[in-house]
Design a protein around this motif. Structure first.
Motif, short mmCIF file in Angstrom:
data_model
loop_
_atom_site.label_atom_id
_atom_site.label_comp_id
_atom_site.label_asym_id
_atom_site.label_seq_id
_atom_site.Cartn_x
_atom_site.Cartn_y
_atom_site.Cartn_z
N ALA A 74 0.91 -1.24 -0.01
CA ALA A 74 -0.20 -0.15 0.02
C ALA A 74 0.76 1.20 -0.01
O ALA A 74 0.77 2.39 -0.58
N PHE A 79 -2.38 -1.37 -4.21
CA PHE A 79 -3.71 -1.97 -3.29
C PHE A 79 -4.05 -3.29 -3.73
O PHE A 79 -5.11 -3.85 -3.59
N ALA A 286 -8.78 -0.40 0.35
CA ALA A 286 -8.34 0.76 -0.51
C ALA A 286 -9.14 2.19 -0.56
O ALA A 286 -8.47 3.05 -0.48
#
Length: 317
Positions: A74, A79, A286
């Motif tokens: 991330a 993601f 995300a």
């Protein structure tokens, strides 16, 4: 000032780390299994297939390992991919984030921009009929839900002006006038509570500032009421106003998710709701993280602006 910024930057990193942990664990607590839902329509589902798919998605690893893999990717902007479409998650978010950002910014400018003059007028007319009418209007604005107001405006416009396009979304680059036309009603629905809240705040802060000694000194020097009101009192009244604008931005992002559904705007609201219904873990994580980080960064900017407005904070740091 530099020390103040470094301290706030460290605080920001700690907050972002806490948010990442909460978002990761929160998704695991949602009832239902994404793999079972994905294979539910298939009549040849076997425990072996479910286990194989869980392994391919990394869902069979220890929770701490899953978190570390997810966090390390991330921070690099990766993601993962959507479970259902196979597309990178960031591509799906990038395709639908602009309507939400534009609606949020439009509503914030509309609500906060009008709150300052309205709050100043309420303080200037304090105790009068105009002040009473505006205060009653502000209370009404706080109690009316944005989605209900949006539905009422939608029905009213559809009845009185059927040719006025108020549903859907058109990119600004394709049709600027159509873009503003479609965002006007949802922006008003979102801006009204902001206007009501902030105008009351400005009124209270202005009344407090107008009772201070430096205001009496300014008047004793012969300054006009307009100069006293806007040049001296408003500057101090803006301190709580700026702080509240950051909080209101978080409210707008949350409210926009519901209002987008009313006006059929393909923004992050529709994306989040669809991802939750499908147990699309990578997309849910995300999207929530992007929205939350955006809210935290806005508050960091507000904190920086607060330090610029109030020199005492820089001195204390």
């Amino acid at each position: 000032m530099l020390r103040h910024l470094l301290q706030r930057g460290l605080d920001l990193l700690i907050v972002l780390f806490g948010i990442s942990v909460i978002v990761f664990l929160m998704i695991r607590l949602i009832p239902g299994d994404a793999v079972a839902i994905m294979l539910g329509a298939n009549t040849e589902v076997t425990p072996e297939r479910i286990a194989a798919m869980r392994g391919s998605l990394g869902l069979d690893r220890p929770l701490l390992e899953q978190y570390w893999v997810w966090l390390s990717r991330a921070v690099q902007g990766d993601f993962g991919t959507s479970i259902w479409t196979g597309r990178p998650v960031m591509q799906e978010i990038a395709a639908q984030i602009w309507p939400t950002l534009q609606l949020t910014l439009f509503s914030l400018v509309l609500g906060a921009g009008l709150a300052i003059p309205v709050g100043c007028l309420m303080a200037h007319w304090r105790g009068g009929r105009a002040d009473l009418v505006l205060r009653v209007g502000a209370i009404a604005g706080l109690t009316i839900p944005s989605f209900w107001l949006g539905i009422v405006m939608l029905i009213t416009v559809a009845t009185l002006a059927p040719s006025f396009a108020s549903l859907g979304y058109v990119p600004f680059s394709e049709d600027p006038l159509g873009n503003l036309q479609r965002l006007l009603l949802p922006a008003i629905a979102l801006a009204l509570p902001i206007l009501a809240n902030l105008s009351r705040l400005v009124r209270t802060a202005m009344l407090d500032a107008l009772g201070q000694d430096y205001i009496r000194t300014a008047r004793a020097k012969g300054l006009g009421e307009r100069a006293v009101l806007y040049r001296h009192a408003l500057r101090n009244a803006l301190i709580p106003f700026v702080t509240s604008v950051g909080i209101m931005t978080g409210y707008l992002l949350g409210g926009a998710i519901v209002v987008e559904q009313v006006f059929s705007i393909p923004g992050l609201g529709r994306l989040i709701l669809g991802a939750i219904a499908e147990r699309n873990y990578p997309l849910i994580q995300a999207t929530i993280l992007v929205v939350t980080v955006g809210f935290v960064l806005v508050n960091a900017l507000v904190d920086f602006a607060y330090a610029l407005i109030d020199p005492r904070l820089r001195t204390a740091s």
